[in-house]
Design a protein around this motif. Structure first.
Motif, PDB file in Angstrom:
ATOM      1  N   PHE A   1      69.849  -8.800  26.743  1.00 29.75           N
ATOM      2  CA  PHE A   1      68.963  -8.099  27.973  1.00 29.75           C
ATOM      3  C   PHE A   1      69.245  -6.813  26.939  1.00 29.75           C
ATOM      4  O   PHE A   1      68.905  -5.209  27.210  1.00 29.75           O
ATOM      5  N   ASN A   2      70.110  -6.382  25.611  1.00 24.88           N
ATOM      6  CA  ASN A   2      69.958  -5.338  25.020  1.00 24.88           C
ATOM      7  C   ASN A   2      69.023  -5.131  23.707  1.00 24.88           C
ATOM      8  O   ASN A   2      68.635  -3.835  23.351  1.00 24.88           O
ATOM      9  N   VAL A   3      67.970  -6.206  23.977  1.00 23.13           N
ATOM     10  CA  VAL A   3      66.894  -5.973  23.239  1.00 23.13           C
ATOM     11  C   VAL A   3      65.771  -5.544  23.371  1.00 23.13           C
ATOM     12  O   VAL A   3      65.680  -6.186  24.613  1.00 23.13           O
ATOM     13  N   SER A   4      65.117  -4.653  23.492  1.00 24.59           N
ATOM     14  CA  SER A   4      63.612  -4.466  24.078  1.00 24.59           C
ATOM     15  C   SER A   4      62.568  -5.326  23.611  1.00 24.59           C
ATOM     16  O   SER A   4      61.532  -4.870  21.639  1.00 24.59           O
ATOM     17  N   ILE A   5      62.028  -5.115  24.437  1.00 24.98           N
ATOM     18  CA  ILE A   5      60.486  -5.942  23.542  1.00 24.98           C
ATOM     19  C   ILE A   5      59.148  -5.347  24.255  1.00 24.98           C
ATOM     20  O   ILE A   5      59.117  -5.118  25.637  1.00 24.98           O
ATOM     21  N   ILE A   6      58.469  -4.480  23.289  1.00 28.40           N
ATOM     22  CA  ILE A   6      57.349  -4.069  23.479  1.00 28.40           C
ATOM     23  C   ILE A   6      56.281  -4.394  23.721  1.00 28.40           C
ATOM     24  O   ILE A   6      55.757  -5.204  23.066  1.00 28.40           O
ATOM     25  N   GLY A   7      55.075  -4.512  24.987  1.00 28.85           N
ATOM     26  CA  GLY A   7      54.138  -5.171  24.065  1.00 28.85           C
ATOM     27  C   GLY A   7      53.829  -6.442  25.580  1.00 28.85           C
ATOM     28  O   GLY A   7      54.881  -6.787  26.839  1.00 28.85           O
ATOM     29  N   PRO A   8      53.289  -7.426  25.541  1.00 23.79           N
ATOM     30  CA  PRO A   8      52.049  -6.951  24.010  1.00 23.79           C
ATOM     31  C   PRO A   8      50.354  -5.971  24.279  1.00 23.79           C
ATOM     32  O   PRO A   8      50.153  -5.847  25.329  1.00 23.79           O
ATOM     33  N   THR A   9      50.663  -6.202  22.998  1.00 20.78           N
ATOM     34  CA  THR A   9      49.544  -4.781  22.897  1.00 20.78           C
ATOM     35  C   THR A   9      48.131  -5.177  21.627  1.00 20.78           C
ATOM     36  O   THR A   9      48.821  -5.732  21.226  1.00 20.78           O
ATOM     37  N   ALA A  10      47.532  -4.379  21.731  1.00 23.67           N
ATOM     38  CA  ALA A  10      46.073  -4.598  20.506  1.00 23.67           C
ATOM     39  C   ALA A  10      46.991  -3.983  19.722  1.00 23.67           C
ATOM     40  O   ALA A  10      47.717  -3.071  20.002  1.00 23.67           O
TER      41      ALA A  10
END
Ligand code: ADP
Ligand code: ZN
Ligand code: ZN
Length: 805
Positions: free
Chosen positions: A741-750
């Motif tokens: 949970f300490n990791v942030s995952i952003i996306g998916p985005t173009a």
């Protein structure tokens, strides 16, 4: 027991598991094969290339199943055991195939077609009897002759004893270049006869023939002859017809060091320089792995510190690796090393042909040189006794390879520094935030040069607010102040450098009626207009079209190009200064080999008043007559969607400003901008690195970017937009369920460029501080991709510490 099995890494990409395979060593190859040799092996139905990474006595593979090595390619291994270890580390560190890591260390010539020759290095009498007959007529023998006669074993021994050397000759078409020369007849009698024939009224012919009689039999460049005798080609032609000389074609060997250089001695160091050098040499004496960050303002004499550290290294019998960014690998830069260390220097850069690169590599491989000066890939120089590694301009993003293996030369340098127990020096006037932060935490040792070496003052910097210019009704790209400064330089016969921050500055074609911008068919990118051939070109995939007469959308005729390219600036410059001599340096004028150098050289020789260019001119220019640097628009690079945009702008401005007034004459810099209040611009004025660093660190902290967090970028592409989006979503879900949970995952985005070469691109960004599971998780993802997704046409790439997101 004897060695009979080799572990081989095969050149088969897209195999889900990246591991070595066991092969049997046939008897005749037993003592010929070594670690780091390349071989051909049967893999499935194919015969593929492989690298021997381990040798052993036995294998678990049943004897009826194990296949023999089919061919040995290198009688001398091409990779050292250090390189084999480094490849394993790279594979893990950058998540690439081991084969890619092995290949990147070798010159591309070894992948091309070449022929092998053996040359004699000693007196023939020293050779073993069996080899002598081969060299009785010639000193260079085709390798195949030894192979055919089953003489590889004695040959290998002779190679080890350095009685002979192996040479690979790359087969390349059109590599041999010829020039036309004049050859003067080598008979004085003939020349005298001709002289007597010439009428006294043909004064020039008389002069020339007299001169030729002083140069009997010599061969020279026609231009030299004209210059020396003050004659012309017509005069020469007349004498050629009389038989006094002839034109010949002479083959030119492309020697990267074609120019003679003088010899320089160590300078007396300033106090700051000697303190820095002292610390470095102490680390060398103690065989200490230590990374130094040499932070010195532009012109502070960092290079002199490198040179003297290298001297010490050579005196200790060790070798040195110096990396400089490709773009600053100018003759000026390389000459500084050559003039100090002469023949001991090899230069490696992308301007060399495949064959030339190979020649330089071979000098290193055979221990014929002790210093390598080169761009990124020179970090793999196969020295075996490295005493120092230097990265100049360590903040440059070109040190990161954007293709597999996505390594950063700085990381490889530090790895090799640890392997060889030697210091690594990272030098810059504007260190990357990451490096400076490490220096502050004492991970790196900080060395500082605060003053210019000859105590020259830093140039005076004026920041011009372009908004004010607009208010005053000035619609040109030059402010009043810049125009006046250029004019005064023209009057004083001093030189000006004009810098166009090209990123975001290229010209595009726009319809003024409907607003359509011409786009590339394959990529989501506007096409760039090129005036020279009236074409529009995609800088990513090379697609090009002629500028249409009417808008493809609305058929309006009001379609024209906008924006400011270097060509346009040049035209406008001529409007203001019709008599100025302008040299332009950009991607268009530097396409051919050596043109970059030629332009710089011409400018250095004072053949132009103004040098106009892009990024390319920001580095390495060091000419005494440059007293003005103008930056046409400082903020174009500020508005890029990149968390490093402020850092890059600050670095660029500092570098560019550093080009002015490096010698006796005082320098001046004019920076034009629409955002003079931005800290990256304001602080670059006085090269205030420290306050910039503090400010920028605060921003990074707030936004959760490096150096506070690490980043990893996972990118998915497919020809079908839905597939790309789907699998990007799958990646994100998979990562969420496998990472903490300490990791942030952003996306998916173009992706920033959402379509490239007809593939749609989606991505997700992983931000983390400490995540032990990251690499294993990404490895698993890769495995999933290689075994299943790849068949569906998905391409997946993972970039740890991306330079662009
Ligand atoms: P940097 O690499 O830090 O930009 P350079 O090494 O190019 O700086 O040095 C700038 C100029 O100062 C060069 O012309 C160099 O020859 C000169 N220089 C460097 N060190 C000394 C010194 N100790 N004494 C005199 N001149 C020096
Ligand atoms: Zn239109
Ligand atoms: Zn394109």
């Amino acid at each position: 027991m004897t060695i009979s099995v080799a572990e081989v890494i095969v050149d088969v990409a897209a195999y889900p598991v990246d591991r070595s395979f066991d092969y049997l060593i046939p008897d005749e190859m037993v003592s010929l094969i070594e670690l780091g040799s390349r071989v051909k092996v049967q893999f499935g139905p194919r015969n593929v290339l492989g690298f021997v990474v381990a040798l052993k006595e036995e294998t678990d593979i049943p004897s009826e199943k194990i296949k023999p090595i089919s061919q040995l390619l290198d009688i001398e291994p091409v990779l050292t055991s250090e390189m084999l270890q480094l490849a394993k580390w790279l594979k893990h560190e950058t998540i690439c195939f081991e084969i890619d890591a092995l290949q990147v260390m070798l010159p591309s010539a070894l992948r091309a077609k070449y022929e092998k020759f053996i040359s004699l290095e000693t007196d023939i009498d020293n050779l073993p009897e069996v080899l002598k007959p081969f060299f009785s007529q010639t000193s260079k023998v085709n390798y195949k002759d030894f192979e055919k006669n089953n003489l590889l074993h004695p040959l290998k021994t002779a190679l080890k004893q350095k009685l002979v050397v192996l040479e690979n000759v790359v087969k390349q078409k059109g590599q041999i270049k010829e020039v036309r020369k004049v050859q003067i007849a080598d008979n004085t009698e003939i020349l005298r006869d001709i002289s007597n024939q010439i009428s006294n009224r043909a004064k020039k012919q008389k002069v020339l023939i007299e001169w030729m009689m002083q140069h009997v039999g010599e061969t020279m460049d026609p231009d030299t002859l004209y210059k020396e005798t003050n004659t012309s080609s017509a005069v020469l032609q007349a004498l050629i017809e009389l038989g006094a000389a002839k034109f010949i074609q002479e083959e030119v060997y492309r020697d990267p060091f074609s120019k003679e250089v003088g010899h320089t001695k160590s300078l007396n160091l300033t106090e700051e320089q000697s303190t820095a050098l002292q610390k470095i040499t102490t680390a060398m004496e103690n065989h200490q792995t230590e990374t130094f960050l040499l932070h010195g303002i532009t012109g502070s004499g960092k290079t002199e510190v490198y040179l003297q550290a290298i001297s010490k290294c050579l005196n200790d019998g060790k070798e040195a690796i110096v990396l400089v960014p490709e773009i600053s690998l100018t003759p000026q830069m390389t000459e500084r090393f050559r003039s100090r260390f002469g023949e001991l220097v090899a230069v490696m850069h992308s301007g060399l042909s495949v064959g030339e690169k190979y020649d330089e590599w071979r000098k290193v491989h055979q221990g014929k040189v002790k210093v390598v000066v080169g761009a990124r890939s020179a970090i793999f120089a196969p020295f075996e006794n490295v005493g120092i590694i230097i990265l100049d301009e360590e903040h440059e993003s070109t040190y990161k390879q954007e293709d597999n293996p996505r390594y950063h030369a700085r990381d490889v340098a530090i790895w090799r520094g640890e392997y060889h127990k030697c210091p690594v020096i990272l030098g810059s006037a504007t260190p990357s935030l990451e490096s400076y932060a490490r220096a502050k935490k004492n991970v790196y040792s900080l060395l500082t040069l605060k003053e210019r070496a000859m105590k020259q003052a830093l140039p005076t910097v004026h920041i011009v607010d372009l908004r004010e210019e607009l208010k005053k009704g000035n619609r040109s790209m030059f402010s009043q102040e810049l125009l006046e400064s250029i004019e005064s330089r023209l009057n004083k016969k001093e030189q000006t450098v004009l810098f166009l921050n090209r990123r975001g500055y290229s010209s595009f074609v726009l319809c003024r009626d409907c607003g359509t911008v011409l786009q590339c068919q394959n990529c989501d990118i506007s096409l760039t207009y090129h005036r020279s051939n009236e074409k529009c070109k995609c800088h990513y995939c090379g697609y090009e079209i002629y500028v249409p007469k009417t808008c493809p959308q609305c058929q309006s005729e009001h379609i024209r190009f906008f924006g400011t390219g270097t060509q346009k600036v040049e035209e406008e410059l001529y409007k203001f200064f019709p008599h100025a001599r302008v040299l332009r340096m950009d991607v268009d004028t530097t396409k051919t080999k050596g043109s970059h150098e030629q332009i710089l050289e011409a400018f250095g020789e004072g053949k132009a008043d103004i040098l106009l260019g892009t990024q390319m001119i920001a580095k390495g220019l060091d000419y005494p007559n440059i007293t003005l640097v103008g930056v046409l628009s400082a903020d174009t690079s500020l508005h890029l969607p990149d968390f490093r945009s402020a850092e890059k702008t600050f670095q660029l401005l500092t570098q560019v400003s550093g080009r002015a007034g490096r010698h006796e004459k005082k320098g001046e810099v004019v920076i034009q901008t629409y955002t003079p209040e931005h800290y990256a611009i304001e602080l670059s004025k006085d090269q205030f690195y420290e306050p910039f660093y503090e400010r920028e660190m605060m921003m990074r902290h707030q936004a959760g970017y490096p150096p506070y967090y690490y980043l990893a970028l996972v990118q998915v592409s497919h020809e079908d937009v839905m597939m790309a989006a789907d699998y990007a979503q799958k990646c994100v879900e998979w990562l969420r369920s496998n990472l903490s949970f300490n990791v942030s995952i952003i996306g998916p985005t173009a992706a920033g460029i959402s379509r490239l070469q007809n593939r749609y691109r989606y991505q997700c960004l992983i931000k983390y501080k400490i995540e032990p599971e990251l690499i294993p998780t990404l490895m698993q993802l890769i495995k999933l991709y290689r075994s299943e997704w790849i068949k569906k046409g998905i391409l997946l790439s993972i970039d740890l510490d991306p330079t662009m997101i």
